[in-house]
Write an enzyme that holds these catalytic residues in place. Structure first.
Site, short mmCIF file in Angstrom:
data_model
loop_
_atom_site.label_atom_id
_atom_site.label_comp_id
_atom_site.label_asym_id
_atom_site.label_seq_id
_atom_site.Cartn_x
_atom_site.Cartn_y
_atom_site.Cartn_z
N CYS A 186 -11.29 0.00 -6.61
CA CYS A 186 -10.73 -1.04 -5.74
C CYS A 186 -11.35 -2.36 -6.16
CB CYS A 186 -11.04 -0.73 -4.28
SG CYS A 186 -10.45 -2.01 -3.12
N CYS B 116 -4.83 -7.46 -4.19
CA CYS B 116 -5.24 -6.21 -4.85
C CYS B 116 -5.80 -6.61 -6.21
CB CYS B 116 -4.08 -5.25 -5.00
SG CYS B 116 -4.55 -3.72 -5.86
N GLY B 117 -7.11 -6.52 -6.35
CA GLY B 117 -7.76 -7.00 -7.57
C GLY B 117 -7.37 -6.24 -8.81
N ASN B 118 -7.36 -4.90 -8.74
CA ASN B 118 -7.00 -4.11 -9.91
C ASN B 118 -5.55 -4.36 -10.33
OD1 ASN B 118 -9.46 -2.73 -10.43
ND2 ASN B 118 -9.06 -1.36 -8.73
N HIS C 250 -12.94 -6.32 4.39
CA HIS C 250 -13.81 -5.24 3.93
C HIS C 250 -15.06 -5.17 4.78
CE1 HIS C 250 -11.95 -4.17 -0.02
NE2 HIS C 250 -11.45 -5.38 0.10
N ASN D 180 0.83 -1.20 0.00
CA ASN D 180 0.00 0.00 0.00
C ASN D 180 0.87 1.26 0.00
OD1 ASN D 180 -2.50 -1.42 0.14
ND2 ASN D 180 -2.15 -1.74 2.33
N GLU E 51 -9.62 2.85 0.97
CA GLU E 51 -8.77 1.67 0.96
C GLU E 51 -7.76 1.70 2.11
OE1 GLU E 51 -6.43 -0.98 -2.42
OE2 GLU E 51 -7.52 0.85 -2.97
N ASN F 175 -10.86 -2.20 4.97
CA ASN F 175 -11.25 -1.38 3.84
C ASN F 175 -12.72 -1.02 4.00
OD1 ASN F 175 -8.84 -1.73 1.77
ND2 ASN F 175 -9.22 -3.74 2.65
N GLY G 297 -12.59 -4.43 -3.27
CA GLY G 297 -13.78 -3.78 -2.75
C GLY G 297 -15.00 -4.07 -3.59
#
Length: 270
Positions: free
Chosen positions: A209, A74-76, A151, A65, A200, A182, A212
């Site tokens: 996110c 981290c999906g993206n 989350h 981060n 985030e 998150n 997210g």
């Protein structure tokens, strides 16, 4: 020492990618990650992404981060790595082995199975994670979901009206969440559409996110608010999230390479 990097983003959630698969990288610690992420004195990014060799997958991926803390998922950024690879691949992460593959104009990522038990989020003590009996001002009774990182999701009439820049850090650092959390505020716009904003953990407000979006979609599905495939629109763009009968989440969306460059390690290392 000159270190090459790749600047990328997924719907505006931006990354500095360091590729150590074929050439050794310097030691990546919290200080170096935060220095590179700094938008005033570094390269600037939401997350630093480090690629390394793996013995259990095609490669290992680490996510840091902007404050230097390491995140399991981290999906993206996972989609960005999929774009770099250009082919189907398995990715070893702290959240487990993920799968990324080209899909139409974007990248599809198998994000694994969501976790709902209170100790898996984790929470400080046992609570019903489908409807947490807690609140912060007008944000009350969130869903809690772990999709590689923790989350909480608040379903509200208008997510744009929530002062997330103020409430996000309060909730992130609440003692209820021993590993921080998150914070998602979401508005359901139909059986197949959600609008979302995210604070985030370790980064702050972001344009998008991926985890997210996954957590929010699954939370809405658990509550019966949407169907099992839904489009989640964030400030930076839209992702498609599907929660299959096999209990695995698939996230599909775009990723973009912005530019490549090098930095002088001595300017950032302690």
């Amino acid at each position: 020492m000159q270190v090459p990097f790749i600047k990328m983003h997924g719907l505006g959630n931006d990354f500095v990618v360091l590729d150590g698969r074929s050439a050794a990288l310097p030691t990546i610690d919290a200080g170096l990650a935060a220095a590179l992420a700094n938008r005033h004195t570094g390269i600037g990014c939401d997350q630093l992404v480090v690629l390394e060799p793996s013995t259990v997958a095609d490669l290992r991926v680490r996510f840091f981060n902007a404050d230097g803390t390491e995140s399991p998922a981290c999906g993206n950024a996972t989609r960005a790595v999929g774009l770099l690879l250009g082919t189907a691949a398995t990715l070893e992460t702290l959240a487990g082995v993920l799968h990324a593959a080209p899909a139409g104009d974007g990248i599809a990522v198998d994000m694994g199975e969501p976790r709902f038990a209170w100790e898996q989020i984790p929470l400080a003590y046992a609570l019903d994670t489908l409807t947490l009996p807690v609140g912060w001002e007008d944000l009350t009774q969130p869903v809690a979901v772990n999709v590689g990182n923790p989350h909480v999701i608040f379903f509200v009439p208008d997510c744009q009206a929530v002062p997330l820049d103020r409430l996000g850090p309060l909730i992130e650092h609440d003692p209820l969440f021993p590993e921080r959390v998150n914070v998602n505020v979401a508005t359901v716009e139909g059986r197949s559409a959600i609008r979302l904003r995210v604070w985030e953990r370790g980064t702050g407000l972001t344009l998008a996110c991926g985890t997210g979006a996954c957590a929010t979609a699954v939370g809405a599905m658990r509550r019966g608010l949407v169907d099992r495939t839904v489009r989640v629109t964030l400030p930076g763009g839209t992702l498609t999230i599907a929660w299959g009968e096999d209990n695995r989440i698939t996230m599909t969306g775009p990723a973009t390479e912005s530019f490549r460059g090098t930095f002088e390690l001595g300017r950032f290392a302690a």
